[in-house]
Write an enzyme that holds these catalytic residues in place. Structure first.
Site, mmCIF file in Angstrom:
data_model
loop_
_atom_site.group_PDB
_atom_site.id
_atom_site.type_symbol
_atom_site.label_atom_id
_atom_site.label_comp_id
_atom_site.label_asym_id
_atom_site.label_seq_id
_atom_site.Cartn_x
_atom_site.Cartn_y
_atom_site.Cartn_z
ATOM 1 N N ASP A 117 -29.354 -25.865 -13.793
ATOM 2 C CA ASP A 117 -27.982 -26.330 -13.958
ATOM 3 C C ASP A 117 -27.387 -26.524 -12.563
ATOM 4 O O ASP A 117 -27.675 -25.748 -11.646
ATOM 5 C CB ASP A 117 -27.136 -25.281 -14.682
ATOM 6 C CG ASP A 117 -27.370 -25.248 -16.184
ATOM 7 O OD1 ASP A 117 -28.391 -25.775 -16.650
ATOM 8 O OD2 ASP A 117 -26.514 -24.678 -16.894
ATOM 9 N N HIS A 173 -36.151 -23.401 -13.294
ATOM 10 C CA HIS A 173 -37.274 -23.694 -14.187
ATOM 11 C C HIS A 173 -38.182 -24.767 -13.579
ATOM 12 O O HIS A 173 -37.772 -25.500 -12.672
ATOM 13 C CB HIS A 173 -36.740 -24.170 -15.539
ATOM 14 C CG HIS A 173 -35.926 -23.147 -16.266
ATOM 15 N ND1 HIS A 173 -36.315 -22.578 -17.470
ATOM 16 C CD2 HIS A 173 -34.733 -22.556 -15.956
ATOM 17 C CE1 HIS A 173 -35.393 -21.707 -17.870
ATOM 18 N NE2 HIS A 173 -34.431 -21.675 -16.966
ATOM 19 N N SER A 260 -26.386 -21.028 -4.835
ATOM 20 C CA SER A 260 -27.596 -21.286 -4.086
ATOM 21 C C SER A 260 -28.112 -22.678 -4.382
ATOM 22 O O SER A 260 -27.375 -23.531 -4.857
ATOM 23 C CB SER A 260 -28.649 -20.224 -4.366
ATOM 24 O OG SER A 260 -29.617 -20.240 -3.331
#
Length: 301
Positions: A117, A173, A260
């Site tokens: 995201d 991911h 981050s």
């Protein structure tokens, strides 16, 4: 430029929106004021500062921050794998898991997906880009990877910068199926990766601590994933097993507290990014999209 609002294109709404920046006042002082920049150089970029803050976020008292944070940033609690009242610390909440199916994975063996995201920039040829967050501000693949052999493999390749804000889901991911090798750590500082900082100095991304993982045997050929640490990121935690094949969209790891960044590299000519991502990036504007959404398709050779 540093005083301008942080705007992004929201893929879900189709509109240009203004980011609600967590800790914006401090960031603008720290990276836009001479006294602030001195404080960053002396303290904030150093691991001891982030470790201190990370310990605070691991204390039971930090759980009192959870509900105000959810309310202020209008987070969707229906996505959470457990109730907001079940998190014991703020860090426990921060790197929360989501319910199965909360992030559908775009299908197709020839389709790569976004790894996290966040707000994304894409560059079909990283060497030919005129700049990343602003025109003229860039770094090289060699500086990012800090490995001559890998640099040769990914020279002239395509790059995705996926920036995670503190309000985002903070697990990352795999964008493709394949077999990940063991990650390699590159030591560095912990500067902020907010655009407030990166507009002033894009090189923070190659000066910060980071971890590099190469995924072999994907439909796109080798793919490199680089997780970049930042101020108040307690740690980068890898959850995959090196040498074990993964499926597209499988969890790779998580960031403890803080905003981050994940950078993904493809070899030259391996991928054709979706046009909406390319069009916004051409204007040095990020696109907000979620993990599992389409990134692009395998390029015809």
């Amino acid at each position: 430029m540093s005083a301008a609002p942080i705007q992004f294109f929201n893929r879900r709404t189709g509109r240009i929106e203004t980011e609600q920046v967590f800790g914006e006042g401090w960031l603008r002082f720290a990276y836009g004021n001479p006294a602030g920049r001195l404080s960053v150089w002396l303290l904030a970029r150093r691991a001891i500062f982030s470790q201190w803050f990370g310990r605070r976020m691991n204390k039971p008292a930090s759980a009192l921050r959870i509900l105000p944070f959810i309310t202020q940033y209008n987070l969707d609690v229906e996505e959470f794998a457990k109730s907001p009242f079940d998190y014991k610390t703020f860090n426990d909440f921060f790197y929360r898991a989501l319910k199965p199916g909360a992030r559908p994975i775009a299908g197709g063996d020839d389709v790569a997906v976004l790894p996290a995201d966040g707000r994304h920039l894409v560059f079909p040829d990283v060497d030919a880009a005129d700049g990343f967050y602003v025109k003229g501000a860039k770094f090289t693949v060699g500086e990012l990877l800090a490995d001559p052999e890998l640099t040769a493999r990914f020279a002239g390749g395509a790059m995705v910068i996926s920036r995670l804000c503190p309000v985002d889901y903070h697990r990352f991911h795999f964008p493709v199926a394949g077999t990940p090798k063991e990650s390699r750590q590159v030591d560095g500082w912990l500067y902020s990766v907010s655009p407030i900082a990166l507009r002033r100095r894009i090189r923070y991304l190659i000066e910060n601590k980071r971890e590099v993982t190469v995924v072999e045997g994907s439909p796109f050929g080798p793919v490199a994933m680089i997780e970049v640490g930042a101020t108040n990121v307690g740690s980068i935690r890898q959850s995959f097993v090196p040498g074990r094949a993964v499926v597209k969209g499988e969890e790779k790891g998580l960031f403890a507290f803080g905003g981050s960044c994940v950078i993904t590299l493809f070899t030259r000519g391996a991928i054709r990014f979706d046009e909406d991502l390319v069009a916004q990036s051409r204007e040095h504007r990020e696109t907000y999209a979620r993990m599992g959404e389409r990134l692009g398709v395998r390029a015809a050779n």
